[in-house]
Design an enzyme around this catalytic site. Structure first.
Site, short mmCIF file in Angstrom:
data_model
loop_
_atom_site.label_atom_id
_atom_site.label_comp_id
_atom_site.label_asym_id
_atom_site.label_seq_id
_atom_site.Cartn_x
_atom_site.Cartn_y
_atom_site.Cartn_z
N PHE A 111 0.85 -1.19 0.00
CA PHE A 111 0.00 0.00 0.00
C PHE A 111 0.89 1.24 0.00
O PHE A 111 1.83 1.33 0.80
CB PHE A 111 -0.91 -0.01 1.22
CG PHE A 111 -1.94 1.08 1.17
CD1 PHE A 111 -2.96 1.04 0.24
CD2 PHE A 111 -1.88 2.15 2.04
CE1 PHE A 111 -3.92 2.05 0.18
CE2 PHE A 111 -2.82 3.17 1.98
CZ PHE A 111 -3.84 3.12 1.05
N ARG A 154 -12.65 -4.26 -7.29
CA ARG A 154 -12.30 -5.00 -6.07
C ARG A 154 -13.56 -5.31 -5.27
O ARG A 154 -14.42 -4.44 -5.08
CB ARG A 154 -11.35 -4.10 -5.26
CG ARG A 154 -10.66 -4.77 -4.13
CD ARG A 154 -9.60 -3.84 -3.55
NE ARG A 154 -10.19 -2.74 -2.79
CZ ARG A 154 -9.58 -2.09 -1.79
NH1 ARG A 154 -8.35 -2.42 -1.45
NH2 ARG A 154 -10.18 -1.10 -1.17
N TYR A 209 -10.76 -0.19 10.72
CA TYR A 209 -12.01 0.28 10.10
C TYR A 209 -12.43 -0.58 8.92
O TYR A 209 -13.46 -0.32 8.30
CB TYR A 209 -11.91 1.76 9.66
CG TYR A 209 -10.68 2.13 8.87
CD1 TYR A 209 -10.58 1.82 7.52
CD2 TYR A 209 -9.62 2.81 9.47
CE1 TYR A 209 -9.46 2.15 6.80
CE2 TYR A 209 -8.49 3.15 8.76
CZ TYR A 209 -8.42 2.83 7.42
OH TYR A 209 -7.30 3.17 6.70
N LYS A 210 -11.62 -1.59 8.60
CA LYS A 210 -11.97 -2.48 7.49
C LYS A 210 -12.74 -3.68 8.05
O LYS A 210 -13.90 -3.53 8.44
CB LYS A 210 -10.69 -2.91 6.76
CG LYS A 210 -9.95 -1.73 6.10
CD LYS A 210 -8.68 -2.21 5.43
CE LYS A 210 -7.88 -1.05 4.84
NZ LYS A 210 -8.49 -0.51 3.61
#
Lengths: 395, 395
Positions: A111, A354, A207-208
């Site tokens: 990332f 995605r 938060y995912k």
């Protein structure tokens, strides 16, 4: 617990949510939790709530709830800040552990923010460290004895490709390097065995797949034998052994609390604490098995209907995380059109559509219906309509 | 606007709150704001809320609301993280601006976390920088040409002593040093003229006089002419010029947004945004005048009744911030007994009883009553009762 447990979440009507890998949905009851913090704690206790409502200890308590989800012992996980800050903390500690080396190794699929934080740290210390980012498939041969720190994201955010944590950590250690794992797309998605891997550091966001809400606090894991010698670069007062003694010199906390920095975000910490309730009574192995079944079904349905979508994730489900990506040249517009039909996935440059699979709130029927809509959109060309072509800032 | 405006806050019955300098109270209506974020934004829009609900831009919008309260132009204030992180950002940038110097100068009264962050940075870069902390009264002569960076907190957290921002910044610049101001106890408390001071950096928190709630996001100000050349040490993706282009190399945003790091704490940012509404229609000069009147009255009432309490703040109200501190050897226990009587102040080691004056929600009657209770507690010796002697972790 039987999966899914949709009643644990407030999901909007008419939406199939395949973007829990970017932002989890609302855990039911979170509004009541926040109202309690605002009214009963902040509003009533005011400053006294730091003691009386347990605000100061909340990060430890929450860290101890995340630890079992990532194969870590109690007391090894510190909460706070953002994932980028936690990456910095881990990297800054790691480079000090290998002063005779000068290479941070990552991969080109990591990332970007992880790479950026490494670049910023390298610029700051300015003593010869550099960052190497070979392609993920060239990683094994890149782990040489020049490398001081290996920093990788376990699950590739674009393709979902899963690195072999155990093998790579072993290779890093064999070469004398420190290992840092970013679990952004792993925590709550796939079983992780941090302690067993013997990696030095791990970091992640909540938060995912952990559903803590937008901007929920991040975490850092430090292998327990290392914490005593670790000199935090971000040496904030709440990492001090006695924050309220107001001593002039920093003296790190004896525990993993030394990785705390400043005042914790109390409301978002309480939200995360509540969000973790959904893991009570379910194992990561159950979640993983369900996720693999859902994603396999999705791939089969999509490929049967739409050959234009090229699988960009590993075909072997044991080699990918809890997401499936398809490459499609007009993926941005196609995803906008898919979202307009009620299936929410996302797009990652340059051409990745995605889809995240989160068995706590998705079932097989959702996945079949989502595949039908995705393939209809692509096959029909409806995404060519002008309203789907306009790029928003956040894509 | 006539001060106070108590109806803008939810204050508990029977409490006189003199600790808004540590944690401001609840701005009325904040619960509705949070419910809107949780339900209408996160719950309904899910990931789309980053665009549709303005989450990504909120830090800029909120920064532009804080700017006028601290004498800064729009576009100069970036929000996020904690104050300690913002201190690190400012210091890391500042030392790079003076590569031929090796001294960071602060003072012994500075808040410990600021000193700790400097110590951590110095340990990280490990190239000869050191930290000097003379007594505040010895500061002028300590600003020598060895000094690369002067970092001070404008209002001393213990005594309330106010540094002369204009004069010290000028002295720092005359010596060739970079100036960093910490406005933790200034923003929302006293008029600040950042742009006019020409200081390079300022940082602050928003949970004190700005009432953003526990763990509210912090801010950093960068003088506009400097931002273009500043290479952020904490180079996170949201400080990138194109965060969602996912480029492998960090490329800082052209604006102050380059001081952003990771994903913003959306809920706490919305809370802060709402909390800033209380400043509509009131000037910092009005607040300052009212604060001085309240604190003068408090000192007069206390000193008339209780000679054992020794004023630890400057007697000249123009030389102190919006707090009044008294030294008292048994200050910890005395403050616990005062709090038990409904007057909430706080204690700072070793012997400081600290009272904050916040004219948005305090009036003269509150202050007179508070002085009566404080002096009754001290004079009566009730604080000797055992329940007031037990130290809590957060004092």
């Amino acid at each position: 617990m039987t999966l899914p447990r949709k009643d644990l979440f407030d999901l909007p009507e008419g939406v199939i949510y395949l973007d829990g890998n970017s932002l989890g949905p609302v855990p039911r009851g979170i509004g009541d939790v926040v109202q309690r913090v605002l009214h009963d704690e902040w509003g009533t206790e005011l400053i006294r709530a730091w003691n009386n409502a347990g605000w100061m200890e909340a990060p430890q308590r929450v860290g101890d709830r995340i630890a079992p989800l990532i194969g870590a012992a109690p007391g090894t996980v510190a909460m706070g800040d953002t994932l980028s800050i936690k990456v910095f903390q881990a990297l800054a500690a790691a480079i000090k552990m290998r002063p005779d080396r000068r290479v941070i190794l990552s991969d080109s699929g990591n990332f970007p923010s992880d790479l950026y934080m490494a670049q910023g740290l390298i610029g700051l210390v300015d003593d010869g460290w550099s960052l190497r980012t070979p392609a993920p498939e060239d990683l094994a041969e890149a782990i040489t004895e020049e490398v001081g720190v290996v920093m990788l994201t376990h699950v590739d955010y674009r393709t979902g490709r899963l690195h072999d944590m155990q093998a790579i950590t072993q290779a890093a250690h064999d070469a004398g390097a420190v290992m840092i794992w970013d679990l952004a797309h792993s925590a709550g998605a796939v079983p992780v065995a941090l302690d067993a891997s013997a990696c030095e550091f791990a970091v992640g966001c909540t938060y995912k797949y952990l559903n803590g809400g937008p901007g929920a606090p991040a975490f850092i894991y430090v292998r327990p034998d290392l914490i005593g010698d670790l000199e935090p670069a971000l040496s904030g007062w709440l990492g001090h052994e006695a924050p309220f003694a107001m001593e002039p010199a920093y003296r790190p906390a004896l525990s993993t609390e030394r990785m705390r920095v400043g005042t914790p975000p109390v409301v978002q910490m309480a939200m995360l604490d509540h969000a973790l309730d959904v893991w009570d009574g379910v194992t990561m192995e159950e979640v993983r098995a369900a996720s693999m079944a859902l994603s396999e079904r999705f791939i089969a349905e999509v490929e049967a209907r739409c050959p234009d979508l090229a699988l960009a994730s590993p075909r072997d489900p044991s080699k990918r995380g809890s997401q499936v990506s398809f490459a499609y040249p007009d993926g941005y517009a196609a995803m906008q059109a898919v979202i307009a039909r009620g299936v929410i996935g996302d797009f990652r440059a340059p051409d990745i559509m995605r889809f995240g699979f989160t068995p706590l709130y998705l079932d097989e029927a959702d996945v079949i219906e989502a595949a039908r809509i995705v393939t209809d959109v692509v096959n029909s060309g409806v995404w060519r309509e002008p309203q789907f072509q306009v790029r928003s800032r956040v894509t």
